[in-house]
Design an enzyme around this catalytic site. Structure first.
Site, PDB file in Angstrom:
ATOM      1  N   SER A 206       0.840  -1.199   0.000  1.00  0.00           N
ATOM      2  CA  SER A 206       0.000   0.000   0.000  1.00  0.00           C
ATOM      3  C   SER A 206       0.877   1.251   0.000  1.00  0.00           C
ATOM      4  O   SER A 206       1.673   1.460  -0.909  1.00  0.00           O
ATOM      5  CB  SER A 206      -0.954  -0.045   1.192  1.00  0.00           C
ATOM      6  OG  SER A 206      -1.986   0.891   1.057  1.00  0.00           O
TER       7      SER A 206
ATOM      8  N   ASP B  83      -6.032  -4.393  -1.526  1.00  0.00           N
ATOM      9  CA  ASP B  83      -4.859  -3.959  -0.776  1.00  0.00           C
ATOM     10  C   ASP B  83      -4.015  -5.140  -0.296  1.00  0.00           C
ATOM     11  O   ASP B  83      -4.533  -6.133   0.225  1.00  0.00           O
ATOM     12  CB  ASP B  83      -5.331  -3.142   0.429  1.00  0.00           C
ATOM     13  CG  ASP B  83      -4.221  -2.349   1.075  1.00  0.00           C
ATOM     14  OD1 ASP B  83      -3.345  -2.982   1.703  1.00  0.00           O
ATOM     15  OD2 ASP B  83      -4.210  -1.115   0.956  1.00  0.00           O
TER      16      ASP B  83
END
Length: 329
Positions: free
Chosen positions: A43, A182
């Site tokens: 991320s 993610d």
């Protein structure tokens, strides 16, 4: 050059809190001994890893400092918007909306300004050919829940967007017919590729979430915050616990001389974690990209790195600087 210490870096994700990692890296890049073998990122950690590599490719440590600064500066809200006081409340508003509406409702055209930023900041073709160190960009395959690591010879914009795709904010990212969310769901940060593929013994983890919190949450909001936090932390804790157990096992068996046994036996771990102020921030601030806030996080990261250097510089290349058993066993 003989005084260089080559390390591996594992960079945790955390939205706008990744500006703290920017500060950590900014300070480390000023050290003449600092060199890198590989970086794993998830991320926001993936964004920092990418900018670190792209800047280093173009201009070494100085280029890396400039590239990181350019990236985070481009993310900052204009002063006239930030001065209205909306920056901090937008994240909380979006968080509340996302509990009732999906990103397919809120953002049907899947507009993501981060795409333009990445395309402007990074020459992916040049980086694919000439990356200065190993990169491991983590994403989670939705249908299987498996961790997927994208590597430096193949990187493109979609891989970074996949690594940072929060399912309540963005539509799933398609890569070669597979869909991703993610990377934090599967590894935040990922350690095993640095352990298994790396040759250097020092591994520095830069975390945005504390490994411990005191007290039991009792309010609805506090419970929800802790549940969300644990969702992005437990995979890292489990992976780290397995590594520490293996390391302890190999140290009790010094007669095992295989390359993997020696690798685990001699690994040295180091940790730079959040200070109390960062640890206390509400998770909605992970969407706050106001200039003042990001610069404050950067300065906190620099201060934390300065403290680490002062306390543990002599241990790098010699021994582990953090007590792993306290956190992971």
């Amino acid at each position: 050059m003989t005084n260089r210490i080559v390390i591996n870096l594992a960079l945790q994700g955390g939205g706008a809190h990744g500006a703290f990692t920017w500060g950590v890296l900014d300070r480390l890049l000023e050290e003449p001994w600092f060199a890198i073998e590989g970086v794993s990122g998830t991320s926001a950690g993936a964004m920092n890893a990418l900018m670190l590599a792209e800047g280093w490719r173009k201009g070494g440590p100085v280029g890396a400092k400039e590239q990181l600064a350019a990236f985070w500066t481009q993310l900052m809200l204009p002063e006239e918007v930030a001065s209205t006081g909306l920056a901090g409340s937008v994240g909380l508003l979006w968080q509340n909306l996302s509990t009732h509406l999906s990103p397919y409702d809120l953002n049907p055209f899947d507009i993501n300004p981060l795409r333009d930023t990445l395309e402007q900041q990074v020459d992916f073709e040049a980086l694919n050919r000439d990356c200065p160190f190993k990169l491991f960009i983590a994403a989670t395959e939705i249908e299987t829940g498996r961790l997927r690591l994208f590597r430096e010879p193949e990187l493109r914009v979609e891989h970074l967007l996949a690594s940072a795709c929060l399912p309540n904010l963005h539509q799933a990212v398609e890569v070669d017919g597979r869909y991703y969310w993610d990377g934090g769901f599967a590894g935040n940060p990922v350690l095993y590729p640095l352990v298994m593929e790396g040759r250097q013994r020092d591994l520095l983890m830069v975390l945005l979430q504390p490994l411990e919190r005191t007290g039991v949450p009792t309010t609805t909001q506090a419970i929800a915050d802790r549940v969300a936090e644990l969702g992005f932390l437990t995979t890292f804790m489990r992976e780290m616990r397995a590594i520490v157990l293996m390391q302890n096992k190999m140290r009790r068996r010094p007669w095992l001389l295989g390359s993997l046994a020696r690798r685990f036996r001699h690994l040295r771990f180091h940790l730079i974690g959040p200070d109390e102020t960062l640890a206390a921030l509400h998770r909605s601030t992970k969407l706050d990209t106001s200039k003042t806030f990001l610069n404050q996080l950067r300065e906190r990261g620099r201060e934390r790195a300065e403290r680490f250097i002062g306390l543990h510089r002599a241990k790098l290349g010699v021994r582990t600087s953090c007590v792993l058993q306290r956190y992971f066993l």
